[in-house]
Design a protein around this motif. Structure first.
Motif, short mmCIF file in Angstrom:
data_model
loop_
_atom_site.label_atom_id
_atom_site.label_comp_id
_atom_site.label_asym_id
_atom_site.label_seq_id
_atom_site.Cartn_x
_atom_site.Cartn_y
_atom_site.Cartn_z
N UNK A 211 0.84 -1.21 0.00
CA UNK A 211 0.00 0.00 0.00
C UNK A 211 0.87 1.26 0.00
N UNK A 212 1.93 1.24 0.82
CA UNK A 212 2.84 2.38 0.86
C UNK A 212 3.59 2.58 -0.44
N UNK A 213 3.99 1.47 -1.07
CA UNK A 213 4.68 1.55 -2.36
C UNK A 213 3.77 2.17 -3.41
N UNK A 214 2.53 1.71 -3.45
CA UNK A 214 1.58 2.22 -4.44
C UNK A 214 1.21 3.68 -4.16
N UNK A 215 1.12 4.03 -2.88
CA UNK A 215 0.83 5.43 -2.53
C UNK A 215 1.94 6.34 -3.04
N UNK A 216 3.19 5.97 -2.75
CA UNK A 216 4.33 6.78 -3.20
C UNK A 216 4.40 6.84 -4.72
N UNK A 217 4.09 5.71 -5.37
CA UNK A 217 4.09 5.69 -6.83
C UNK A 217 3.01 6.61 -7.37
N UNK A 218 1.83 6.59 -6.74
CA UNK A 218 0.76 7.49 -7.17
C UNK A 218 1.14 8.95 -7.04
N UNK A 219 1.80 9.28 -5.93
CA UNK A 219 2.26 10.66 -5.73
C UNK A 219 3.26 11.06 -6.82
N UNK A 220 4.24 10.21 -7.06
CA UNK A 220 5.30 10.53 -8.02
C UNK A 220 4.76 10.60 -9.45
N UNK A 221 3.92 9.62 -9.83
CA UNK A 221 3.36 9.60 -11.19
C UNK A 221 2.49 10.82 -11.41
#
Length: 498
Positions: free
Chosen positions: A172-182
């Motif tokens: 969940x944390x990985x996807x959250x950070x990816x969403x922010x960056x993308x």
């Protein structure tokens, strides 16, 4: 069994009921491999983590779109700040309602509801011709964000095998950070309306995925749907897996919990417990709440969430560019490093959490946060006093990047993992909602006060954050339990035996 003899009838008050967990083996088996479990558990994890990606997209939306939206709607900086902060208020509302909704309609339907509300919000932003529809859209996406922040880690924790639960929940944390960056990268290329449309993509993928994944077996067991419970667990563990032991353990635990009176939100704030709930938690002493929460689980969740946010992450996240500029470092270069490092270290944390556990990464992460704050504070101190002008920018970017890497590896995701693990099924909705609300409220406090603190003293602000993060380290060492490679039922047995 012994537990049944200890528990009186459900009509007794919460204070009169002595809590005993079923006799669950505390033995910790060796770690299993990925092949031992059905493919469906990984599919279900990805589907739920799409909610965290949507969460990250919403968090970041106001950053790259600021200039364009202000220009199109003729907004002042203060008016745009209101637009950005509406999402936080929506998230607070989502946090308050998330637990009750998830307990009543199920984990899958709650994720579906959140996706639907988020889609409506993004479409409102896309079609907005005035500030009213723009604000409604931001509020709706914030509401969806608040629900996703609770339900995604809870669902994954309930479906995951005990020796993979930490890693899968940290996704969940990985996807959250990816969403922010993308979202940040795309936002520098496309218009703000197009960026709103891209926010819909994970919200569409998630409902499609919900068509093929099973409901949480623990929720089904709690609702008394025994056939569906066993079918769900079998699907998640693989058609050839023997689920008899795990199924019996879950059923035994749920049956014990059903004999307890229902926990209510106001039970957490009775006058006799209010001092303990606030003062003792702040000073890291053992806190006793009410009823079933006479155990440590509620203050553990609150302490981690408050520490996560008041350690400065939202202030640094939202104002990273201005921090780099204030320190004399190119903001675009620093922000790029920030985004890349955040994803790398979050992924690293996900890989090590089931081997290293929860506490060691949290302590190491906290130490990194302290070092990062001290380095950044030193940079501002040197700049303010005209000392070592060439070293100040390097110290600033080093401090911020150390902070971001340390936060991503531990304090960013692990508090959500622990929150999803420590609450028993009979109070998970009430307590989980309150802990999630606490997180969003602390985030709002940090965001609101950051600029005022920086105006007061730039280096003093980071010294303050360093001190808070040092207290969090003590809190983790003294209070937070280790939960790796233990079922959710074993975790409850351990917490209540302490």
């Amino acid at each position: 069994m012994a537990a049944d003899q200890e528990i009186k009838n459900g009509g007794e008050s919460l204070e009169q009921v002595e809590i005993r967990i079923p006799l669950i083996s505390q033995e910790q088996p060796t770690k299993g491999s990925f092949r031992e479990y059905g493919f469906m558990v990984y599919v279900a994890t990805f589907v739920a983590a799409c909610g965290s990606f949507a969460f990250g997209s919403c968090v970041c939306y106001s950053s790259p779109t600021q200039s364009a939206i202000r220009e199109d709607f003729h907004l002042s900086l203060a008016e745009y700040s209101v637009f950005g902060s509406i999402a936080t208020f929506g998230a607070m509302i989502g946090a308050i309602t998330s637990g009750g909704i998830a307990d009543y309609i199920g984990r899958k339907r709650t994720m579906l509801l959140s996706s639907g509300v988020s889609i409506v919000g993004w479409l409102s932003i896309y079609f907005a011709q005035g500030v009213m529809l723009l604000g409604i859209g931001r509020l709706a996406t914030g509401y969806g964000m608040g629900i996703f922040s609770y339900i995604a880690p809870v669902f994954i924790a309930e479906i995951a095998p005990k020796d993979l639960r930490g890693m899968l929940t940290t996704i969940c944390g990985v996807m959250l950070c990816t969403g922010v960056s993308v979202s940040f990268i795309i936002g520098t290329i496309v218009s703000w309306r197009t960026l709103a449309l891209t926010g819909i993509i994970p919200c569409v993928i998630l409902p499609l995925g919900l068509l093929i994944i099973p409901e949480s077996p623990r929720w089904l067991a709690k609702r008394g749907n025994h056939k569906e419970f066993e079918a769900s667990l079998q699907t998640l563990r693989g058609n050839n897996a023997d689920i008899s032991v795990e199924a019996a353990e879950i059923q035994d635990y749920i049956e014990t919990l059903e004999k307890l009176p229902k926990a209510k939100v106001f039970d957490l704030f009775r006058k006799r417990y209010l001092l303990s709930l606030t003062v003792k938690c702040f000073f890291l002493l053992r806190l006793y709440s009410c009823g079933y929460l006479l155990t440590m689980n509620y203050p553990i969740g609150v302490g981690l969430m408050v520490g996560q946010q008041l350690g400065g992450i939202n202030g640094i996240c939202y104002y990273a560019s201005s921090i780099f500029e204030s320190a004399g470092f190119p903001a675009n270069v620093g922000t790029l490093f920030y985004a890349i490092l955040q994803i790398i270290f979050t992924a690293l944390g996900a890989l090590i959490i089931d081997g290293a556990g929860r506490k060691p990464p949290l302590v190491i992460s906290g130490a990194g946060l302290v070092i990062g704050c001290l380095l950044t504070g030193s940079s501002f101190f040197l700049k303010e006093h005209g000392l070592a002008p060439d070293a100040a920018p390097a110290l600033a970017v080093t401090g911020i990047l150390v902070y971001v890497g340390a936060f991503a590896m531990g304090m960013g995701a692990i508090p959500w993992v622990v929150m999803s693990e420590i609450f028993p099924m009979n109070i998970k909705g009430v307590a989980g909602s309150l802990v999630t609300l606490t997180n969003w409220f602390a985030a709002w406090i940090c965001t609101l006060t950051f600029n005022f603190l920086m105006s007061w003293s730039s280096y003093g602000t980071f010294i303050l954050f360093a001190a808070i993060n040092a207290l969090v380290i003590v809190f983790v060492i003294k209070v937070v339990p280790e939960t790796k490679r233990r079922t959710l039922e074993q975790i409850q047995a351990g917490i209540n035996a302490s």
